[in-house]
Design an enzyme around this catalytic site. Sequence first.
Site, PDB file in Angstrom:
ATOM      1  N   LYS A 153       0.719  -1.115   0.116  1.00 38.55           N
ATOM      2  CA  LYS A 153       0.232  -0.036  -0.166  1.00 38.55           C
ATOM      3  C   LYS A 153       0.782   1.205   0.139  1.00 38.55           C
ATOM      4  O   LYS A 153       0.479   2.455   0.504  1.00 38.55           O
ATOM      5  CB  LYS A 153      -0.970  -0.193   1.155  1.00 38.55           C
ATOM      6  CG  LYS A 153      -1.896  -1.284   1.356  1.00 38.55           C
ATOM      7  CD  LYS A 153      -2.454  -1.791   0.144  1.00 38.55           C
ATOM      8  CE  LYS A 153      -3.614  -0.787  -0.272  1.00 38.55           C
ATOM      9  NZ  LYS A 153      -4.153  -1.003  -1.547  1.00 38.55           N
ATOM     10  N   GLY A 206       2.269   2.566  -3.115  1.00 38.73           N
ATOM     11  CA  GLY A 206       2.383   3.041  -4.581  1.00 38.73           C
ATOM     12  C   GLY A 206       3.165   2.133  -5.313  1.00 38.73           C
ATOM     13  O   GLY A 206       3.354   2.754  -6.668  1.00 38.73           O
ATOM     14  N   THR A 207       3.506   1.088  -5.126  1.00 37.09           N
ATOM     15  CA  THR A 207       4.120   0.309  -6.121  1.00 37.09           C
ATOM     16  C   THR A 207       3.185  -0.163  -7.292  1.00 37.09           C
ATOM     17  O   THR A 207       3.891  -0.171  -8.489  1.00 37.09           O
ATOM     18  CB  THR A 207       4.704  -1.200  -5.527  1.00 37.09           C
ATOM     19  OG1 THR A 207       3.889  -1.882  -5.047  1.00 37.09           O
ATOM     20  CG2 THR A 207       5.686  -0.721  -4.192  1.00 37.09           C
ATOM     21  N   THR A 208       2.295  -0.489  -7.040  1.00 33.11           N
ATOM     22  CA  THR A 208       1.402  -0.646  -8.364  1.00 33.11           C
ATOM     23  C   THR A 208       1.330   0.556  -9.212  1.00 33.11           C
ATOM     24  O   THR A 208       1.276   0.474 -10.559  1.00 33.11           O
ATOM     25  CB  THR A 208      -0.008  -1.188  -8.093  1.00 33.11           C
ATOM     26  OG1 THR A 208       0.074  -2.427  -7.327  1.00 33.11           O
ATOM     27  CG2 THR A 208      -0.873  -1.285  -9.261  1.00 33.11           C
ATOM     28  N   SER A 224      -4.542   0.901   6.021  1.00 32.03           N
ATOM     29  CA  SER A 224      -4.736   0.859   4.459  1.00 32.03           C
ATOM     30  C   SER A 224      -4.697  -0.647   4.149  1.00 32.03           C
ATOM     31  O   SER A 224      -5.612  -0.869   3.535  1.00 32.03           O
ATOM     32  CB  SER A 224      -3.748   1.788   3.565  1.00 32.03           C
ATOM     33  OG  SER A 224      -4.129   1.481   2.303  1.00 32.03           O
TER      34      SER A 224
END
Length: 154
Positions: free
Chosen positions: A13, A15-17, A120
């Site tokens: 959660k 921001g890697t995606t 998150s």
Amino acid sequence: MTLPNFLIIGAAKSGTTSLYEYLKAHPQVYTSPIKEPKFFGLEGEKIIFQRPDDAKENHTIITDIKTYQSLFQGVSNEIAIGEASPWYLYLQKAPIQIYKYVPQVKIIALLHNPIDRAYSNFLHQCRFGAEPVTDFALALREEKIRMQSNWRPF
């Protein structure tokens, strides 16, 4: 044999995606068709995680070098070649195996405030049915038992 020259690692959660998708859109960047192969740190392992939704996940983890290499067979003339597996931040064997196969790799690490990240992630797991406990504090208290029961890290 083409292997990555960059890896995206990081906290769940964090921001890697999003970063993976942004880079994937660039014409000079090749990203593996599987976002999280989780190869480094799990090479040669027999994966049988026990969390409620782990059966699906157990089949997507790559544990052999030939299959991992096949993720990069589509590379043509891209300058940056990479993949994103946040787990590399957590797996103890990951640094050793990364150094073994790609010692010059660039690592992009994304982090997130640990408290915000945990909550998150909890909401994410509840949304997808992977978290059987709907009380955050109680779920945190269950963490040690879950680790001992071989739930996959997340």
